[in-house]
Motif scaffolding. Structure first.
Motif, PDB file in Angstrom:
ATOM      1  N   ALA A 106     102.068  89.052  33.759  1.00  0.00           N
ATOM      2  CA  ALA A 106     102.323  88.568  32.404  1.00  0.00           C
ATOM      3  C   ALA A 106     103.797  88.218  32.249  1.00  0.00           C
ATOM      4  O   ALA A 106     104.658  88.917  32.763  1.00  0.00           O
ATOM      5  N   GLN A 107     104.061  87.144  31.549  1.00  0.00           N
ATOM      6  CA  GLN A 107     105.430  86.728  31.298  1.00  0.00           C
ATOM      7  C   GLN A 107     105.923  87.387  30.015  1.00  0.00           C
ATOM      8  O   GLN A 107     105.180  87.477  29.047  1.00  0.00           O
ATOM      9  N   PRO A 108     107.184  87.838  29.991  1.00  0.00           N
ATOM     10  CA  PRO A 108     107.697  88.415  28.750  1.00  0.00           C
ATOM     11  C   PRO A 108     107.759  87.330  27.680  1.00  0.00           C
ATOM     12  O   PRO A 108     107.963  86.162  27.989  1.00  0.00           O
ATOM     13  N   PRO A 109     107.562  87.704  26.422  1.00  0.00           N
ATOM     14  CA  PRO A 109     107.607  86.699  25.360  1.00  0.00           C
ATOM     15  C   PRO A 109     108.968  86.026  25.305  1.00  0.00           C
ATOM     16  O   PRO A 109     109.996  86.672  25.509  1.00  0.00           O
ATOM     17  N   ALA A 110     108.954  84.737  25.044  1.00  0.00           N
ATOM     18  CA  ALA A 110     110.199  83.979  24.970  1.00  0.00           C
ATOM     19  C   ALA A 110     110.965  84.375  23.717  1.00  0.00           C
ATOM     20  O   ALA A 110     110.378  84.665  22.674  1.00  0.00           O
ATOM     21  N   GLN A 111     112.270  84.400  23.835  1.00  0.00           N
ATOM     22  CA  GLN A 111     113.118  84.723  22.696  1.00  0.00           C
ATOM     23  C   GLN A 111     113.162  83.518  21.756  1.00  0.00           C
ATOM     24  O   GLN A 111     113.325  82.382  22.187  1.00  0.00           O
ATOM     25  N   VAL A 112     113.033  83.770  20.488  1.00  0.00           N
ATOM     26  CA  VAL A 112     113.079  82.703  19.495  1.00  0.00           C
ATOM     27  C   VAL A 112     114.533  82.502  19.080  1.00  0.00           C
ATOM     28  O   VAL A 112     115.209  83.452  18.682  1.00  0.00           O
ATOM     29  N   LYS A 113     114.995  81.271  19.211  1.00  0.00           N
ATOM     30  CA  LYS A 113     116.371  80.959  18.829  1.00  0.00           C
ATOM     31  C   LYS A 113     116.408  80.570  17.354  1.00  0.00           C
ATOM     32  O   LYS A 113     115.568  79.821  16.879  1.00  0.00           O
ATOM     33  N   LYS A 114     117.383  81.111  16.672  1.00  0.00           N
ATOM     34  CA  LYS A 114     117.556  80.749  15.272  1.00  0.00           C
ATOM     35  C   LYS A 114     118.295  79.421  15.213  1.00  0.00           C
ATOM     36  O   LYS A 114     119.277  79.206  15.921  1.00  0.00           O
ATOM     37  N   THR A 115     117.792  78.547  14.370  1.00  0.00           N
ATOM     38  CA  THR A 115     118.449  77.254  14.212  1.00  0.00           C
ATOM     39  C   THR A 115     119.178  77.237  12.880  1.00  0.00           C
ATOM     40  O   THR A 115     118.789  77.892  11.911  1.00  0.00           O
ATOM     41  N   LYS A 116     120.223  76.490  12.857  1.00  0.00           N
ATOM     42  CA  LYS A 116     120.981  76.342  11.617  1.00  0.00           C
ATOM     43  C   LYS A 116     120.221  75.386  10.705  1.00  0.00           C
ATOM     44  O   LYS A 116     119.769  74.325  11.134  1.00  0.00           O
ATOM     45  N   GLN A 117     120.086  75.783   9.460  1.00  0.00           N
ATOM     46  CA  GLN A 117     119.414  74.933   8.508  1.00  0.00           C
ATOM     47  C   GLN A 117     120.419  73.940   7.938  1.00  0.00           C
ATOM     48  O   GLN A 117     121.591  74.262   7.732  1.00  0.00           O
ATOM     49  N   ALA A 118     119.929  72.778   7.672  1.00  0.00           N
ATOM     50  CA  ALA A 118     120.793  71.747   7.092  1.00  0.00           C
ATOM     51  C   ALA A 118     121.153  72.128   5.665  1.00  0.00           C
ATOM     52  O   ALA A 118     120.337  72.636   4.917  1.00  0.00           O
ATOM     53  N   LYS A 119     122.386  71.886   5.302  1.00  0.00           N
ATOM     54  CA  LYS A 119     122.836  72.169   3.944  1.00  0.00           C
ATOM     55  C   LYS A 119     122.410  71.021   3.030  1.00  0.00           C
ATOM     56  O   LYS A 119     122.476  69.852   3.406  1.00  0.00           O
ATOM     57  N   THR A 120     121.940  71.399   1.884  1.00  0.00           N
ATOM     58  CA  THR A 120     121.576  70.366   0.912  1.00  0.00           C
ATOM     59  C   THR A 120     122.763  70.111  -0.004  1.00  0.00           C
ATOM     60  O   THR A 120     123.474  71.039  -0.405  1.00  0.00           O
ATOM     61  N   ILE A 121     122.963  68.894  -0.318  1.00  0.00           N
ATOM     62  CA  ILE A 121     124.080  68.494  -1.169  1.00  0.00           C
ATOM     63  C   ILE A 121     123.505  68.158  -2.542  1.00  0.00           C
ATOM     64  O   ILE A 121     122.618  67.325  -2.676  1.00  0.00           O
ATOM     65  N   LYS A 122     124.027  68.833  -3.539  1.00  0.00           N
ATOM     66  CA  LYS A 122     123.591  68.554  -4.912  1.00  0.00           C
ATOM     67  C   LYS A 122     124.483  67.498  -5.516  1.00  0.00           C
ATOM     68  O   LYS A 122     125.692  67.532  -5.371  1.00  0.00           O
ATOM     69  N   LYS A 123     123.878  66.571  -6.224  1.00  0.00           N
ATOM     70  CA  LYS A 123     124.651  65.512  -6.881  1.00  0.00           C
ATOM     71  C   LYS A 123     124.696  65.745  -8.352  1.00  0.00           C
ATOM     72  O   LYS A 123     123.914  66.241  -9.015  1.00  0.00           O
TER      73      LYS A 123
END
Length: 123
Positions: A106-123
């Protein structure tokens, strides 16, 4: 004559007390896997039938249909003269009909990488 009998008795007693140098010490035996039992229970496929969406394999004399479980492993495939079984941990056993069988660990579970979320710009 008495001396000869005593020598034979001493020799037989010493033979009973001899230790096999190829065996591990008795203190560690309970912690070792039972290799003889495992090798005696090696899985063997004696028949495979692939009917497209259905099929079966005869494993150690027991008929196992696709999707059924055998000793904690589920039969997931019967193709190319091989039966593939998998357990809950992801370990696979590929049993060949007249071919060498092998186990895929069995293969060990892959590590989940956290991704940076895009910033929303308010107008």
């Amino acid at each position: 004559m008495t001396w000869m009998i005593l020598a034979i008795l001493a020799q037989s007693h010493a033979a009973e007390q001899m230790i096999d140098p190829t065996q591990p010490p008795a203190a560690v035996l309970p912690y070792l896997p039972d290799v003889q039992a495992e090798s005696a229970q090696a899985w063997q496929v004696t028949a495979i039938q692939d009917n497209g969406k259905s099929g079966f394999a005869v494993v150690n004399g027991q008929l196992v249909q696709l999707g059924e479980a055998y000793q904690g492993f589920r039969l997931i495939s019967v193709k190319h003269q091989q039966a593939t079984l998998i357990n809950k941990n992801g370990e696979k056993k590929v049993l060949g009909l007249g071919l060498a069988s092998f186990v895929v660990p069995a293969q060990p579970p892959a590590q989940v990488k956290k991704t940076k979320q895009a910033k929303t710009i308010k107008k």
